[in-house]
Motif scaffolding. Sequence first.
Motif, mmCIF file in Angstrom:
data_model
loop_
_atom_site.group_PDB
_atom_site.id
_atom_site.type_symbol
_atom_site.label_atom_id
_atom_site.label_comp_id
_atom_site.label_asym_id
_atom_site.label_seq_id
_atom_site.Cartn_x
_atom_site.Cartn_y
_atom_site.Cartn_z
ATOM 1 N N VAL A 270 46.622 39.577 -5.166
ATOM 2 C CA VAL A 270 47.024 40.677 -4.284
ATOM 3 C C VAL A 270 48.420 40.424 -3.713
ATOM 4 O O VAL A 270 49.237 41.352 -3.607
ATOM 5 N N TYR A 271 48.708 39.175 -3.372
ATOM 6 C CA TYR A 271 50.036 38.822 -2.855
ATOM 7 C C TYR A 271 51.111 39.130 -3.894
ATOM 8 O O TYR A 271 52.158 39.730 -3.573
ATOM 9 N N ILE A 272 50.862 38.731 -5.143
ATOM 10 C CA ILE A 272 51.824 39.006 -6.216
ATOM 11 C C ILE A 272 51.962 40.513 -6.436
ATOM 12 O O ILE A 272 53.065 41.029 -6.656
ATOM 13 N N PHE A 273 50.845 41.226 -6.359
ATOM 14 C CA PHE A 273 50.860 42.678 -6.567
ATOM 15 C C PHE A 273 51.697 43.376 -5.493
ATOM 16 O O PHE A 273 52.490 44.281 -5.787
ATOM 17 N N ILE A 274 51.533 42.938 -4.249
ATOM 18 C CA ILE A 274 52.225 43.592 -3.133
ATOM 19 C C ILE A 274 53.713 43.220 -3.108
ATOM 20 O O ILE A 274 54.582 44.083 -2.962
ATOM 21 N N HIS A 279 54.798 48.785 -8.700
ATOM 22 C CA HIS A 279 54.718 50.001 -9.513
ATOM 23 C C HIS A 279 54.530 49.655 -10.991
ATOM 24 O O HIS A 279 53.673 50.226 -11.673
ATOM 25 N N PHE A 280 55.309 48.708 -11.486
ATOM 26 C CA PHE A 280 55.210 48.326 -12.900
ATOM 27 C C PHE A 280 53.869 47.660 -13.201
ATOM 28 O O PHE A 280 53.237 47.935 -14.231
ATOM 29 N N ILE A 281 53.438 46.762 -12.319
ATOM 30 C CA ILE A 281 52.164 46.072 -12.535
ATOM 31 C C ILE A 281 51.019 47.067 -12.639
ATOM 32 O O ILE A 281 50.178 46.990 -13.550
ATOM 33 N N LEU A 282 50.977 48.035 -11.724
ATOM 34 C CA LEU A 282 49.904 49.025 -11.723
ATOM 35 C C LEU A 282 49.935 49.870 -12.997
ATOM 36 O O LEU A 282 48.911 50.040 -13.672
ATOM 37 N N ASN A 283 51.107 50.381 -13.326
ATOM 38 C CA ASN A 283 51.215 51.273 -14.485
ATOM 39 C C ASN A 283 50.918 50.554 -15.798
ATOM 40 O O ASN A 283 50.182 51.081 -16.656
ATOM 41 N N ASN A 284 51.475 49.362 -15.973
ATOM 42 C CA ASN A 284 51.266 48.676 -17.248
ATOM 43 C C ASN A 284 49.864 48.100 -17.368
ATOM 44 O O ASN A 284 49.346 47.935 -18.481
ATOM 45 N N THR A 285 49.214 47.797 -16.247
ATOM 46 C CA THR A 285 47.818 47.351 -16.303
ATOM 47 C C THR A 285 46.923 48.484 -16.786
ATOM 48 O O THR A 285 46.081 48.298 -17.684
ATOM 49 N N ILE A 286 47.093 49.656 -16.208
ATOM 50 C CA ILE A 286 46.299 50.821 -16.615
ATOM 51 C C ILE A 286 46.570 51.158 -18.073
ATOM 52 O O ILE A 286 45.649 51.411 -18.866
ATOM 53 N N PHE A 368 53.398 40.744 -14.106
ATOM 54 C CA PHE A 368 54.438 40.144 -13.272
ATOM 55 C C PHE A 368 55.398 39.346 -14.153
ATOM 56 O O PHE A 368 56.627 39.399 -13.994
ATOM 57 N N SER A 369 54.829 38.622 -15.117
ATOM 58 C CA SER A 369 55.621 37.843 -16.054
ATOM 59 C C SER A 369 56.405 38.749 -17.007
ATOM 60 O O SER A 369 57.596 38.522 -17.276
#
Length: 547
Positions: A270-274, A279-286, A368-369
Amino acid sequence: MDGSNSNVKLDKVLTISSLAVVFSSVLALAIYSKESIAFAEKLLYWSTSIFSAPVLLFGFFACLFVVGLAFSKYGHIKLGEGKPEYSTPSWIFMFILAGLGSSTLYWGFLDWAYYYQTPGLNIAPNTPEALKYSVPYSMFHWSFSAWSIYALASIPVCYSFHVRKNKGLSLASIIEAVTGFKATGIVGRTVDLLFLLCMFGALTISLVLTAITFTNILSSLTGIPNTFMTNVIIVVSVSVLFALSSYVGMDKGMQRLSQMVCYGVVAYAVYIFIFGPTHFILNNTISSVGTMFSSFVAMSLYTDPMGDGKFTREWTVFYWLWWTSYAPGVALFVTRVSKGRTIREVLMAMVLGGSIGMWFFMGIFENFSVYHFMNNIIDVPHILSTQGGEVAIAQLLNMLPAGTVMMWVFLIIMVIFLAAHMDAVGYAVSATCSQNLAEGQDPSRNIRLFWCVMLTLVPLAMIFSKAPLDTMKAATVVCALPFIVIILVQTFGLVKWLKQDYATLPSHMIEQGEISAALKELQEKNESVIQQVLSTDINSEKEGKSV
């Protein structure tokens, strides 16, 4: 709560045999290092090449079977009497810790980079298309099929132990119940010996990789030299934590460690996400989850008939065999913590809970990477190839706010993760080497402590002798091949038992907890046999003391 285990004894024949084989192998690897590497490479190549198609079909079959079983009327069958011993979150956390090694944190940042450089599905390497499929392929290898293999191995053991009341929490006991081959005979001893060898090999790889990653990052943070003694201190420290957890028992030890790790990893993600590229993490995960689903069948059955099959052989087939090598140990652990649950609950928690957990972690860590690679900030694939994965991880974590602090937190989580995973493996090994283990009982504390020490000595010997890790990796994978047959035999037995015990009962009666008269008679018979065995042991001990 741990049941009384005063009558549970160490299986000395199995213990001595397994330790003799393991330590002889480590010694041979150290003395004949070059020959071992060459032999291991050939063995790994031929085993993954010849059995490529059967292994892929096995993984796909596991998915289909567990989904069908979960939603059939047999999914309502309750595994043992009474209420569940653990809350659902703690229960699922223990599953995840048992099924995943601490090296998962390492792969969580780097797995995609391998697929970017060597992609499957005939995609050109180092291209935008390869990057698009890199995270989905990682999610594929760590989700449905992997957890389905675990589930396929677990349910027959759960059913035999909790429903049919067969004595003994070991693979040989299950094989005896299905085939009639005695657990103490040649077949039973061979099955348990292969299991112990796989557990040693699989845990050693996780522990050595974690120790190397830990000491490299620690060295970059503090300047402490990356030496054998540093590795020894790390391994021993983790082992002390593991031993304490194992000694205090499942309820106070493993449960608390699993909660600490899972809450810690979630908070870290969650820390890395915030504070990362949210925006990129959320979109590319989905997007990655969607790509994985749309290509699931193609990924599952990709044999690469027009090519050399290298990707399938070195990745998907290897992963399925890697998961299979862990599956018997996970099955014993799942059986221990799942009393009072239904078959459907176990399957859903493992396959769905495990997969969602991996999508969450992989989605955040890997994307993130990927973001830092796409924006030319950190060339993760190049660093991975030239300097090592731990260097890439250190540079990635340093990009976070309070990067140095986050690197320390990463190391702490990794250590606790490894201790919890060792605890689960240690329990499975202890249970296999414990005689007369009945429902509600755990291996004695002395047996658990003994295996804590043994499971630590092998990794230390590997690090000290500089024995090639790839050789142990090859040995573990090759040992996993017979377990495919063993798991299929268990599955055959499960299907036969379900038809015998519940075929005549409608779904609503199974849901209400009804059982057939034949099953009730069998349970009473098996419970009577177990009580007779335990009573005989007690009388023998009393006579021995009197003498």
